[in-house]
Design a protein around this motif. Structure first.
Motif, PDB file in Angstrom:
ATOM      1  N   GLY A  47      14.673   6.502 -20.511  1.00 49.82           N
ATOM      2  CA  GLY A  47      14.915   6.373 -19.070  1.00 49.82           C
ATOM      3  C   GLY A  47      13.736   6.869 -18.257  1.00 49.82           C
ATOM      4  N   ASN A  48      13.146   7.974 -18.666  1.00 54.18           N
ATOM      5  CA  ASN A  48      11.946   8.474 -17.991  1.00 54.18           C
ATOM      6  C   ASN A  48      10.806   7.470 -18.079  1.00 54.18           C
ATOM      7  N   LEU A  49      10.654   6.855 -19.253  1.00 56.33           N
ATOM      8  CA  LEU A  49       9.624   5.820 -19.411  1.00 56.33           C
ATOM      9  C   LEU A  49       9.887   4.642 -18.481  1.00 56.33           C
ATOM     10  N   ALA A  50      11.149   4.211 -18.405  1.00 58.12           N
ATOM     11  CA  ALA A  50      11.503   3.067 -17.563  1.00 58.12           C
ATOM     12  C   ALA A  50      11.272   3.380 -16.093  1.00 58.12           C
ATOM     13  N   ALA A  51      11.617   4.577 -15.682  1.00 56.05           N
ATOM     14  CA  ALA A  51      11.415   4.961 -14.279  1.00 56.05           C
ATOM     15  C   ALA A  51       9.928   4.941 -13.932  1.00 56.05           C
ATOM     16  N   LYS A  52       9.103   5.254 -14.900  1.00 56.16           N
ATOM     17  CA  LYS A  52       7.655   5.313 -14.681  1.00 56.16           C
ATOM     18  C   LYS A  52       6.971   3.952 -14.896  1.00 56.16           C
ATOM     19  N   ASN A  53       7.334   3.248 -15.963  1.00 58.22           N
ATOM     20  CA  ASN A  53       6.598   2.048 -16.380  1.00 58.22           C
ATOM     21  C   ASN A  53       7.295   0.731 -16.083  1.00 58.22           C
ATOM     22  N   GLY A  54       8.532   0.778 -15.619  1.00 56.50           N
ATOM     23  CA  GLY A  54       9.254  -0.464 -15.356  1.00 56.50           C
ATOM     24  C   GLY A  54       8.583  -1.267 -14.255  1.00 56.50           C
ATOM     25  N   VAL A  55       8.693  -2.585 -14.330  1.00 58.89           N
ATOM     26  CA  VAL A  55       8.139  -3.471 -13.310  1.00 58.89           C
ATOM     27  C   VAL A  55       9.181  -3.708 -12.222  1.00 58.89           C
ATOM     28  N   SER A  56      10.369  -4.054 -12.642  1.00 62.85           N
ATOM     29  CA  SER A  56      11.453  -4.341 -11.706  1.00 62.85           C
ATOM     30  C   SER A  56      11.991  -3.051 -11.103  1.00 62.85           C
ATOM     31  N   GLY A 108       4.285  -4.159 -18.328  1.00 63.39           N
ATOM     32  CA  GLY A 108       4.707  -5.312 -17.544  1.00 63.39           C
ATOM     33  C   GLY A 108       6.125  -5.768 -17.829  1.00 63.39           C
ATOM     34  N   GLU A 109       6.342  -7.065 -17.629  1.00 64.35           N
ATOM     35  CA  GLU A 109       7.684  -7.628 -17.821  1.00 64.35           C
ATOM     36  C   GLU A 109       8.185  -7.506 -19.258  1.00 64.35           C
ATOM     37  N   PRO A 110       7.291  -7.600 -20.275  1.00 63.48           N
ATOM     38  CA  PRO A 110       7.793  -7.362 -21.641  1.00 63.48           C
ATOM     39  C   PRO A 110       8.383  -5.950 -21.814  1.00 63.48           C
ATOM     40  N   PHE A 111       7.840  -4.967 -21.082  1.00 67.44           N
ATOM     41  CA  PHE A 111       8.409  -3.614 -21.113  1.00 67.44           C
ATOM     42  C   PHE A 111       9.851  -3.670 -20.619  1.00 67.44           C
ATOM     43  N   ASP A 112      10.063  -4.297 -19.451  1.00 66.31           N
ATOM     44  CA  ASP A 112      11.414  -4.371 -18.881  1.00 66.31           C
ATOM     45  C   ASP A 112      12.386  -5.037 -19.848  1.00 66.31           C
ATOM     46  N   MET A 113      11.963  -6.146 -20.451  1.00 59.57           N
ATOM     47  CA  MET A 113      12.839  -6.869 -21.370  1.00 59.57           C
ATOM     48  C   MET A 113      13.175  -6.019 -22.597  1.00 59.57           C
ATOM     49  N   LEU A 114      12.150  -5.370 -23.168  1.00 61.07           N
ATOM     50  CA  LEU A 114      12.395  -4.557 -24.356  1.00 61.07           C
ATOM     51  C   LEU A 114      13.285  -3.360 -24.015  1.00 61.07           C
ATOM     52  N   TYR A 115      13.011  -2.715 -22.888  1.00 60.73           N
ATOM     53  CA  TYR A 115      13.828  -1.565 -22.487  1.00 60.73           C
ATOM     54  C   TYR A 115      15.287  -1.977 -22.320  1.00 60.73           C
ATOM     55  N   MET A 116      15.536  -3.060 -21.597  1.00 58.63           N
ATOM     56  CA  MET A 116      16.922  -3.467 -21.373  1.00 58.63           C
ATOM     57  C   MET A 116      17.584  -3.902 -22.684  1.00 58.63           C
ATOM     58  N   ASN A 117      16.823  -4.538 -23.563  1.00 52.26           N
ATOM     59  CA  ASN A 117      17.359  -4.912 -24.870  1.00 52.26           C
ATOM     60  C   ASN A 117      17.717  -3.655 -25.670  1.00 52.26           C
ATOM     61  N   MET A 118      16.851  -2.645 -25.607  1.00 56.12           N
ATOM     62  CA  MET A 118      17.139  -1.377 -26.284  1.00 56.12           C
ATOM     63  C   MET A 118      18.395  -0.720 -25.712  1.00 56.12           C
ATOM     64  N   MET A 119      18.561  -0.814 -24.401  1.00 49.89           N
ATOM     65  CA  MET A 119      19.723  -0.196 -23.766  1.00 49.89           C
ATOM     66  C   MET A 119      21.017  -0.891 -24.184  1.00 49.89           C
ATOM     67  N   HIS A 166      18.587 -10.889 -16.006  1.00 44.73           N
ATOM     68  CA  HIS A 166      17.621 -11.097 -14.923  1.00 44.73           C
ATOM     69  C   HIS A 166      16.188 -10.945 -15.415  1.00 44.73           C
ATOM     70  N   SER A 167      15.948 -10.010 -16.330  1.00 44.65           N
ATOM     71  CA  SER A 167      14.577  -9.786 -16.797  1.00 44.65           C
ATOM     72  C   SER A 167      14.123 -10.863 -17.761  1.00 44.65           C
ATOM     73  N   SER A 168      15.060 -11.602 -18.363  1.00 46.92           N
ATOM     74  CA  SER A 168      14.666 -12.633 -19.321  1.00 46.92           C
ATOM     75  C   SER A 168      14.722 -14.042 -18.729  1.00 46.92           C
ATOM     76  N   ASN A 169      14.925 -14.151 -17.414  1.00 51.68           N
ATOM     77  CA  ASN A 169      14.910 -15.464 -16.753  1.00 51.68           C
ATOM     78  C   ASN A 169      13.493 -16.011 -16.680  1.00 51.68           C
ATOM     79  N   SER A 170      13.387 -17.202 -16.187  1.00 45.16           N
ATOM     80  CA  SER A 170      12.077 -17.848 -16.068  1.00 45.16           C
ATOM     81  C   SER A 170      11.179 -17.079 -15.102  1.00 45.16           C
TER      82      SER A 170
END
Length: 178
Positions: A47-56, A108-119, A166-170
């Motif tokens: 969560g700390n990583l996402a708050a810092k590195n997330g794009v969305s 970037g966006e791959p971070f968001d997708m991987l984080y949400m997939n991990m969650m 939402h993060s895996s949309n076009s």
């Protein structure tokens, strides 16, 4: 000879009682505490990583919520573990550390997708762990505590699934979310 047998019997009894007094929880309950503790620590660190590195902004908000919610739950679990005389590890195990490192390497966006997939995966696994404790645990206090946490875990899972969609949309849909 009788004295030796009596002393040996007393000694054996004292050792058995000492061993049993240190093991207040049945093994499945202790395993639950250890797994839940490590999972909670990982949620906070990710969560700390996402708050810092997330794009969305929504991913960043979700990460902050994970830190806040799981820190509170982790503190409750630490208090329960102390009461039950279970030592919680201070840091992540090897597998959890590898998960953290793999997310930390993303941008970037791959971070968001991987984080949400991990969650999603993490919360599905955690819900199963908590449901098992709630249904089959031997310690009534831990069973009750685990049961009380399941609704919030399910809510976190639903939110993660929605954010992952939402993060895996076009790429065009990403622009509308920024």
């Amino acid at each position: 000879m009788k004295t030796i047998i009596v002393w040996a019997s007393c000694f054996t009894t004292v050792i058995m009682l000492a061993a049993l007094s240190g093991l207040r929880l049945e093994s499945p309950d202790q395993e639950f505490v250890l797994k839940a503790a490590e999972g909670g620590m990982l949620e906070v660190q990710l969560g700390n990583l996402a708050a810092k590195n997330g794009v969305s902004p929504k991913v960043k908000e979700y990460g902050k919520m994970m830190v806040k919610d799981h820190t509170k739950v982790n503190d409750e679990l630490k208090a329960l573990a102390k009461k039950k005389q279970v030592q919680i590890p201070a840091g992540l195990g090897k597998a959890a550390k590898q998960q953290y490192d793999s997310l930390a390497a993303m941008k970037g966006e791959p971070f968001d997708m991987l984080y949400m997939n991990m969650m999603i995966a993490s919360h599905e696994q955690t819900i199963g762990l908590f449901q098992t404790e709630s249904n089959k645990g031997q310690d009534n206090e831990l069973k009750s505590w685990a049961d009380a946490k399941i609704p919030a875990l399910k809510h976190h899972l639903e939110m993660a699934e929605e954010l992952f969609k939402h993060s895996s949309n076009s790429p065009a849909s990403h622009k509308s979310h920024k």
